[in-house]
Design an enzyme around this catalytic site. Sequence first.
Site, PDB file in Angstrom:
ATOM      1  N   PHE A  22      -9.790   1.253   7.807  1.00 36.14           N
ATOM      2  CA  PHE A  22      -8.403   1.692   7.936  1.00 36.14           C
ATOM      3  C   PHE A  22      -7.896   2.534   6.775  1.00 36.14           C
ATOM      4  O   PHE A  22      -6.753   2.983   6.794  1.00 36.14           O
ATOM      5  CB  PHE A  22      -7.487   0.510   8.218  1.00 36.14           C
ATOM      6  CG  PHE A  22      -7.474   0.132   9.679  1.00 36.14           C
ATOM      7  CD1 PHE A  22      -8.231   0.840  10.595  1.00 36.14           C
ATOM      8  CD2 PHE A  22      -6.720  -0.925  10.137  1.00 36.14           C
ATOM      9  CE1 PHE A  22      -8.229   0.515  11.940  1.00 36.14           C
ATOM     10  CE2 PHE A  22      -6.705  -1.267  11.485  1.00 36.14           C
ATOM     11  CZ  PHE A  22      -7.465  -0.550  12.391  1.00 36.14           C
ATOM     12  N   LEU A  25      -7.242   5.680   8.431  1.00 26.75           N
ATOM     13  CA  LEU A  25      -6.179   5.689   9.443  1.00 26.75           C
ATOM     14  C   LEU A  25      -4.844   5.628   8.719  1.00 26.75           C
ATOM     15  O   LEU A  25      -4.471   4.597   8.174  1.00 26.75           O
ATOM     16  CB  LEU A  25      -6.336   4.490  10.383  1.00 26.75           C
ATOM     17  CG  LEU A  25      -5.218   4.288  11.414  1.00 26.75           C
ATOM     18  CD1 LEU A  25      -5.137   5.463  12.379  1.00 26.75           C
ATOM     19  CD2 LEU A  25      -5.427   2.986  12.176  1.00 26.75           C
ATOM     20  N   CYS A 284      -7.403   0.189  -1.869  1.00 28.30           N
ATOM     21  CA  CYS A 284      -8.444  -0.323  -0.980  1.00 28.30           C
ATOM     22  C   CYS A 284      -8.460  -1.849  -0.926  1.00 28.30           C
ATOM     23  O   CYS A 284      -9.008  -2.419   0.017  1.00 28.30           O
ATOM     24  CB  CYS A 284      -9.810   0.192  -1.425  1.00 28.30           C
ATOM     25  SG  CYS A 284      -9.903   1.994  -1.495  1.00 28.30           S
TER      26      CYS A 284
END
Length: 302
Positions: A22, A25, A284
Amino acid sequence: GPDFGYVTREPLFEAITSLDSFGNLEVSPPVTVAGKEYPLGRILIGSSFPTSAGRRMTRVVWDFLCAQQVQAPVELYSDWLSVGHVDEFVTFVPTSDAKQFRMLMASPAACYKLFREKQKEGQGEATMFKGKGTAGSFGRALMLAETARATPQSSRLEDTKRVTINKVLSNDILVRQNQYVQCCIDWNRDILKKELGLTEEDIVDLPALFKLDKQGKAMPYFPNMVTMIVLARDLGIPKPFGPVVGGECCLERRTRSLLEPLGLRCRFLEDVASYHGRLGEVRCGTNVQRRPFAFKWWHVTP
């Protein structure tokens, strides 16, 4: 937990790649493009170059996101990166002016411009990666990164104790690699300007440098400030450990000068051993619980 839900989509036959994570995204702020409103913003997805057969998001996830329609996905080129995530070169921050936000982009060109300015000021021997315990942390972190990606000797950080502005500017291999990276980022810049209805005034370039691994994929040369975490007007920015000039990291100073006039507060966080050495940054390993839109977003029609 309460008031949380999620949806899973699992491919039956396709292999999952890093581009299915993700970090690849993202969603833009609300935008209006050529008269069409996107009140929930637009989905941003990284993929391979249009004419090449590189890594792509798995079809089942891609189809699911495209089916949302309201946030009409924008496909960017991120396969030039080792990890391959869009959040490695673009993010958004809120502002209080009419635009309501700025788009931040990683920029090797901005970094080289800054370093040349400092060199002309007689600061060419200013050293990078300095700080209490920094050399050891960088050494261990970089060893992890080198082991993971087998980076060629020519593009490694030669000596974390003596990486200077002069050394960076005279490294022809690094210069050429970052010219390539800048071309990749500029390709995405043009797409984002068109698909989000942006102008150059809506974009802020943050200094960044990259190096290429053995497969020709890019990874950050120093902690990538664009891969920050945004907490309203407080920004948790990976500490870059740039050249120290006048007792201050010149990369941090330039970043403050770009973002603080927008009403943002910069907090530089050391993430070398925890994330950077594993090809990530502070964003992250963190997440943010956002306030939902006040209006009934589920009633929005394409």
